[in-house]
Design an enzyme around this catalytic site. Structure first.
Site, PDB file in Angstrom:
ATOM      1  N   CYS A   1       0.839  -1.035   0.366  1.00  0.00           N
ATOM      2  CA  CYS A   1      -0.261  -0.194   0.044  1.00  0.00           C
ATOM      3  C   CYS A   1       0.903   1.419   0.226  1.00  0.00           C
ATOM      4  CB  CYS A   1      -0.453   0.136   1.136  1.00  0.00           C
ATOM      5  SG  CYS A   1      -2.447   1.378   1.206  1.00  0.00           S
TER       6      CYS A   1
ATOM      7  N   HIS B   1      -3.541  -5.518   1.148  1.00  0.00           N
ATOM      8  CA  HIS B   1      -3.871  -6.048   2.921  1.00  0.00           C
ATOM      9  C   HIS B   1      -4.107  -7.229   3.188  1.00  0.00           C
ATOM     10  CE1 HIS B   1      -2.352  -1.467   4.456  1.00  0.00           C
ATOM     11  NE2 HIS B   1      -3.083  -1.615   3.609  1.00  0.00           N
TER      12      HIS B   1
END
Length: 495
Positions: free
Chosen positions: A335, A432
């Site tokens: 991310c 994630h």
């Protein structure tokens, strides 16, 4: 007139006292007794978030509590989530959706207006549950924050929920913290606290019998028990970065280093790696160099990509990472960490700070453009190099494009995600939670000669069951249920 749903709020004398863990353990204990349990936290401050089944963000701890209660996580379990972006400001999430960023002073002025949303979410959960377990935040004795409070006694008063107060003996001064809280609260709030408990005791809990009597003598509150330290609970996904240091397997053969960014987010991505017997997980603190023996460097998620990129450079980690890559080491960005690995990060609208363009680390040929549109999605896909299935979630602002995106790390619902360098040693992804999947983790670790032997989901379930057993042994759970049911009596009396 229908009777209100039984509810119990766990507050504590300070932060990181173990409220989240205790609520998770109680949820599992009560659901095993046949009750339908709903966990709830009115206001949370954490950069460790999860995507709820109904879309939107909630604190990671509430997702774990939902799992403990064998429920799907809902945005109503954590209606107000604050995600710190600077020392004085945070992104405000209300019922799963981003409302913008506020400075702390501005939020204090506006938070009373959020109480209706908090009560709406509580009512939504209570309507479908046998009991609601509510988690407080920080301490109810922070009298400077009491006006307009929605996290502790302000909520408990508004929803008429009885409270159990918890003290953390591991940090010391637990008698003073419990008695001091009693001293600082007004009479009505003292009476709302029906009992107290002590958490994180190391040793024989019977040695604290005199301490329990002292607290009861000064406060009039009965004791529900002393909870000894439980090592198995340490690896449950946490919401506070202070929980990053945990005991790890001693048989590690490979080192994975993680720079601890100032706004590190979703760090529970790394938990499964730390539980692998063959992995030594090193969290590199500010002022420390990234160890030269590291086989892999993982740049984790961040709540402030541009701010943490500057922080990373201030520690000299940018030089360490580039040297590591030149020496043949592997780098993975997740991310915000993925965004940092690219050539440029453009923020024309200033959603991640001041408007402008900054240079990334240049280890991936990608450019990221920030925007106010936020992706919060549960996803399933395939790991491109091995075909292993992946399950994860997205929580991010921005879009990344460039030549290295032609070599994605995963395919998600028919679209490519992430990027890889031409030699495959530097990779990035927006997803994630990938390492929680045994198949993906096994495939990823095999590249470094590590044989995965962890069944992660089974380990988490075992930890929740062990925690429930632990609380049943050391707490008066029956009395806690009676306290929760007392809400029906007091509400009827008030009516």
């Amino acid at each position: 007139m229908s009777r209100p749903t039984p509810a119990l709020m766990i507050q504590a004398t300070g932060s990181n006292a173990g409220k989240s863990t205790i609520v998770a353990g109680l949820a599992r204990a009560l659901v095993r007794r046949g009750l339908k349990v709903a966990p709830f936290k009115p206001q949370n401050m954490s950069n460790n978030a999860a995507v709820a089944a109904d879309g939107g963000e909630i604190g990671r701890a509430q997702a774990v509590q939902a799992r403990a209660a064998r429920m799907l996580p809902s945005v109503h379990m954590n209606p107000v989530l604050l995600k710190p972006e600077t020392d004085t400001g945070a992104q405000v999430i209300v019922q799963g959706k981003r409302r913008g960023t506020l400075r702390a002073r501005d939020y204090l002025a506006r938070k009373p207006a959020l109480l209706p949303a908090v009560l709406e979410s509580f009512s939504h959960l209570a309507g479908a549950a046998d009991i609601v377990l509510v988690e407080g935040a920080g301490s109810p004795a922070e009298v400077n924050l009491r006006d307009g409070d929605i996290a502790n006694m302000g909520f408990a008063e508004a929803a008429d929920v009885p409270v159990v107060l918890m003290g953390d003996i591991d940090r010391g001064g637990v008698i003073a913290s419990l008695v001091g809280t009693h001293l600082l609260l007004p009479q009505g709030e003292r009476e709302r606290i029906r009992a107290f408990m002590v958490n994180k005791f190391r040793g024989d809990p019977r040695l604290f019998d005199d301490g329990l009597r002292a607290v009861s003598q000064f406060t009039g509150w009965p004791s529900l028990g002393v909870v000894p330290w439980l090592p198995q609970a340490a690896w449950l996904p946490a919401e506070d970065a202070v929980d990053l240091d945990r005991a790890q397997p001693s048989s590690a053969t490979r080192t994975i280093a993680i720079p601890v960014l100032s706004r590190i987010a979703n760090f529970d991505d790394l938990d499964p790696l730390g539980m692998e017997p063959g992995v030594r997980l090193v969290f590199v603190r500010p002022g420390e160099p990234i160890p030269m023996e590291a086989d892999v460097v993982i740049l984790p998620g961040s709540k402030s990509t541009i701010g943490d990129l500057a922080f990373l450079r201030a520690q000299g980690w940018d030089i360490d990472i580039k040297v590591h890559a030149r020496r043949g080491g592997h780098v993975l960005g997740i991310c915000g960490g993925y965004q940092m690995l690219g050539r440029l990060i453009a923020d024309p609208e200033g959603v991640d700070g001041s408007p402008g363009v900054v240079e990334g680390l240049g280890l991936l040929d990608v450019t990221t453009t920030m925007s106010a549109d936020k992706s919060t999605t549960l996803v399933r896909g395939v790991h491109c190099p091995t075909g292993s299935p992946v399950v994860g979630y997205e929580i991010h602002l921005g879009r990344s494009e460039g030549a290295d995106c032609a070599r994605p790390l995963v395919m998600v619902d028919g679209r490519a995600d992430g990027a890889s360098s031409t030699d495959g040693r530097v990779q990035g992804t927006y997803l994630h939670g990938l390492f929680a999947g045994d198949a993906f983790r096994k495939a990823w670790l095999s590249r470094f000669g590590i044989a995965s032997s962890l069944a992660y989901e089974a380990r988490i379930e075992a930890a929740l069951d062990a925690l429930a057993d632990h609380l049943e042994t050391h707490l008066d759970v029956d009395q806690m249920i009676k306290i929760a049911h007392s809400r029906q009596t007091t509400s009827a009396s008030a009516a």
